[in-house]
Design a protein around this motif. Sequence first.
Motif, PDB file in Angstrom:
ATOM      1  N   VAL A 112     -10.775 -33.780  -0.319  1.00  0.00           N
ATOM      2  CA  VAL A 112     -10.512 -34.703   0.784  1.00  0.00           C
ATOM      3  C   VAL A 112     -11.623 -35.737   0.789  1.00  0.00           C
ATOM      4  CG1 VAL A 112     -10.164 -34.965   3.259  1.00  0.00           C
ATOM      5  CG2 VAL A 112      -9.419 -32.862   2.112  1.00  0.00           C
ATOM      6  N   ARG A 113     -11.247 -37.019   0.648  1.00  0.00           N
ATOM      7  CA  ARG A 113     -12.229 -38.100   0.573  1.00  0.00           C
ATOM      8  C   ARG A 113     -11.931 -39.129   1.672  1.00  0.00           C
ATOM      9  NH1 ARG A 113     -12.777 -39.784  -5.747  1.00  0.00           N
ATOM     10  NH2 ARG A 113     -14.797 -40.555  -5.000  1.00  0.00           N
ATOM     11  N   GLU A 130      -9.167 -43.318   7.227  1.00  0.00           N
ATOM     12  CA  GLU A 130      -8.255 -43.126   6.095  1.00  0.00           C
ATOM     13  C   GLU A 130      -8.767 -41.945   5.255  1.00  0.00           C
ATOM     14  OE1 GLU A 130      -4.800 -45.509   4.538  1.00  0.00           O
ATOM     15  OE2 GLU A 130      -6.068 -45.711   6.306  1.00  0.00           O
ATOM     16  N   CYS A 131      -7.851 -41.199   4.661  1.00  0.00           N
ATOM     17  CA  CYS A 131      -8.249 -40.074   3.807  1.00  0.00           C
ATOM     18  C   CYS A 131      -7.418 -40.085   2.527  1.00  0.00           C
ATOM     19  CB  CYS A 131      -8.018 -38.744   4.510  1.00  0.00           C
ATOM     20  SG  CYS A 131      -9.176 -38.388   5.830  1.00  0.00           S
ATOM     21  N   VAL A 132      -8.091 -39.823   1.427  1.00  0.00           N
ATOM     22  CA  VAL A 132      -7.418 -39.603   0.153  1.00  0.00           C
ATOM     23  C   VAL A 132      -7.492 -38.109  -0.138  1.00  0.00           C
ATOM     24  CG1 VAL A 132      -7.382 -40.123  -2.319  1.00  0.00           C
ATOM     25  CG2 VAL A 132      -8.033 -41.915  -0.663  1.00  0.00           C
ATOM     26  N   LEU A 133      -6.329 -37.453  -0.134  1.00  0.00           N
ATOM     27  CA  LEU A 133      -6.261 -36.017  -0.351  1.00  0.00           C
ATOM     28  C   LEU A 133      -5.623 -35.738  -1.705  1.00  0.00           C
ATOM     29  CD1 LEU A 133      -5.184 -36.653   2.880  1.00  0.00           C
ATOM     30  CD2 LEU A 133      -5.811 -34.247   2.991  1.00  0.00           C
ATOM     31  N   ALA A 152     -10.405 -27.130   3.187  1.00  0.00           N
ATOM     32  CA  ALA A 152     -10.872 -27.892   2.028  1.00  0.00           C
ATOM     33  C   ALA A 152     -12.244 -28.445   2.348  1.00  0.00           C
ATOM     34  CB  ALA A 152      -9.919 -29.039   1.689  1.00  0.00           C
ATOM     35  N   SER A 153     -13.025 -28.676   1.315  1.00  0.00           N
ATOM     36  CA  SER A 153     -14.303 -29.350   1.488  1.00  0.00           C
ATOM     37  C   SER A 153     -14.048 -30.827   1.731  1.00  0.00           C
ATOM     38  CB  SER A 153     -15.167 -29.155   0.235  1.00  0.00           C
ATOM     39  OG  SER A 153     -16.356 -29.908   0.332  1.00  0.00           O
ATOM     40  N   VAL A 164      -1.478 -37.385  -4.991  1.00  0.00           N
ATOM     41  CA  VAL A 164      -2.561 -38.073  -4.300  1.00  0.00           C
ATOM     42  C   VAL A 164      -1.972 -38.635  -3.012  1.00  0.00           C
ATOM     43  CG1 VAL A 164      -4.342 -39.845  -4.416  1.00  0.00           C
ATOM     44  CG2 VAL A 164      -3.650 -38.635  -6.495  1.00  0.00           C
ATOM     45  N   PHE A 165      -2.398 -38.062  -1.898  1.00  0.00           N
ATOM     46  CA  PHE A 165      -1.812 -38.354  -0.588  1.00  0.00           C
ATOM     47  C   PHE A 165      -2.802 -39.207   0.202  1.00  0.00           C
ATOM     48  CE2 PHE A 165      -0.363 -37.798   3.672  1.00  0.00           C
ATOM     49  CZ  PHE A 165       0.945 -37.353   3.647  1.00  0.00           C
ATOM     50  N   VAL A 166      -2.369 -40.408   0.608  1.00  0.00           N
ATOM     51  CA  VAL A 166      -3.210 -41.312   1.398  1.00  0.00           C
ATOM     52  C   VAL A 166      -2.761 -41.205   2.858  1.00  0.00           C
ATOM     53  CG1 VAL A 166      -4.038 -43.664   1.710  1.00  0.00           C
ATOM     54  CG2 VAL A 166      -3.450 -42.841  -0.586  1.00  0.00           C
ATOM     55  N   ALA A 167      -3.625 -40.676   3.705  1.00  0.00           N
ATOM     56  CA  ALA A 167      -3.278 -40.444   5.110  1.00  0.00           C
ATOM     57  C   ALA A 167      -4.063 -41.390   6.001  1.00  0.00           C
ATOM     58  CB  ALA A 167      -3.571 -38.997   5.497  1.00  0.00           C
ATOM     59  N   CYS A 168      -3.348 -42.183   6.807  1.00  0.00           N
ATOM     60  CA  CYS A 168      -4.036 -43.056   7.760  1.00  0.00           C
ATOM     61  C   CYS A 168      -4.211 -42.376   9.109  1.00  0.00           C
ATOM     62  CB  CYS A 168      -3.306 -44.382   7.913  1.00  0.00           C
ATOM     63  SG  CYS A 168      -1.608 -44.234   8.492  1.00  0.00           S
ATOM     64  N   ASP A 169      -3.503 -41.258   9.338  1.00  0.00           N
ATOM     65  CA  ASP A 169      -3.677 -40.466  10.552  1.00  0.00           C
ATOM     66  C   ASP A 169      -3.433 -39.015  10.165  1.00  0.00           C
ATOM     67  OD1 ASP A 169      -3.710 -39.212  12.990  1.00  0.00           O
ATOM     68  OD2 ASP A 169      -2.317 -40.588  13.974  1.00  0.00           O
ATOM     69  N   LEU A 170      -4.488 -38.333   9.773  1.00  0.00           N
ATOM     70  CA  LEU A 170      -4.344 -36.987   9.239  1.00  0.00           C
ATOM     71  C   LEU A 170      -3.831 -36.011  10.291  1.00  0.00           C
ATOM     72  CD1 LEU A 170      -4.657 -35.298   6.721  1.00  0.00           C
ATOM     73  CD2 LEU A 170      -7.064 -34.933   7.297  1.00  0.00           C
ATOM     74  N   ALA A 171      -4.138 -36.249  11.559  1.00  0.00           N
ATOM     75  CA  ALA A 171      -3.622 -35.367  12.604  1.00  0.00           C
ATOM     76  C   ALA A 171      -2.100 -35.423  12.651  1.00  0.00           C
ATOM     77  CB  ALA A 171      -4.215 -35.750  13.953  1.00  0.00           C
ATOM     78  N   ALA A 172      -1.520 -36.619  12.372  1.00  0.00           N
ATOM     79  CA  ALA A 172      -0.065 -36.776  12.406  1.00  0.00           C
ATOM     80  C   ALA A 172       0.582 -36.343  11.096  1.00  0.00           C
ATOM     81  CB  ALA A 172       0.298 -38.231  12.715  1.00  0.00           C
TER      82      ALA A 172
END
Length: 476
Positions: free
Chosen positions: A456-457, A469-472, A125-126, A430-438
């Motif tokens: 991906v923001r 943090e990421c908003v996907l 993803a961009s 809308v997925f909020v990830a605080c640890d995208l690796a996990a």
Amino acid sequence: MDSASSTPVRKPRHGDELVCDVDGYDRRGWAVGRAVDPQGRAYRVRLRGAVPGDRVRVAVVRRRGERIDGTSVGHLARGPDLVESRCRHFGTCGGCSFQDLAYGAQLAAAHAAVTQALALHGLEASVDAVLGDPEPWHYRNKMEFTFAARRWIEAGEPEGVDADFALGLHVPGRHDKVMDVEECVIAFGEAQGIVRDARDLAREAGLAPWNLRDHTGLLRHLVLRKASHSDQILAYLVTSTEAATLVDPFAQRLCAHQPAITTFVQGINTRPASVAVGERDRVLTGPGFITERLAGLDLRISPTSFFQTNTRQAELLARLVREEALVGGSSPECVFDLCSGGGVLSLLLASSAGRVVGFEIVPSAVADALANARRNGIDNVEFVEGDVARELPAHAGGPPPDVCVVDPPRAGMHADVVRALGKLAPRRIVFVACDLAASGGDVAALVAAGWSLARVRPIDLFPHTPHVECVLTLER
């Protein structure tokens, strides 16, 4: 054959020194780089106290195959983004990994970490530029400090200093000792004085700190929270027993010394586990909560309810989630908010949705969410208390949501939640990830179930740390 040439050439051992060229960070904030031993074998090295571009002489602590953990014993060259750290405890406390790295370089490293986490899970993803904090100091509205009967002695302290009482933060890798915190440049401004007075008053009163080895003592944790909009401050003292005759006078004296404290709550935790949550609470002064204003909402925050620790960036995060959930100006009939906490995102989306349902396992957070709905006059939202993995499948037979917002714990979602989302089949997640690796595995599972990763923001909620943090946004 020459006997010297037949002797096996050993690999680096503990105490050996190598020269390492630092080129980045790992997901935990350790500097990483490349070193070559005298025989020309290359190793990946992990260490503290270095920034990308540094050339460092490293002493080997341990080696596992071609990977080395080391410690810096001297810098041969410094990277171009090196800056002077602001905190006297930097390098010891571990709360900040990147204080010595220019903030722009921190954001670049965060962007690289997000890209690497996506690749780790086979996602493409961009990735937008990381949205940085315009004021990346004293941003934390919540700090959790620990009492301990064994104090970490910092370098430079004289011999024989008292080491039987501490109030501060754990040194990385040492859960048995706590470092006294004299300053913290990421905590809200009043925290430093409150911690200092709490430490001094507790010692004067002879209150015993918790012994992390044999589980004795009274004082366990001091959690401080501040509402940026109202300037209200909550102090949450976690103790091993109620001990009202000891705790109540201590609370009164601390509030007298620090009148900025607007409410003081005691939590009683009788269990050995070192968690800053009481099995029951006593409100000693004030209402037992503080009030904050975020994205136009008036919010109640209790001692243990979830609220993002950076209020300014939390407002930006909420705006991003709302934009992605309502992309194109759509008005969904139904929105599900999984792991809804104190209800911020649920309430924010309610004005543009027919109905919002929040799912949350923490009872105090649900109580806050319901109170927040009443405070803001919002009546088209409901909150379901319980384990999301159990409650969500139970709602799969009802009217399906158009949009699901998912803000899971750091480790990600339970597999049952992923399966339930597949049955609900919302058009947008809308997925909020605080640890995208996990939690990237959850996103990959959703992609495998038929959604596509549209955007991906990333946003920096925790400057000077490796967390991003990421908003996907996922669509189908």
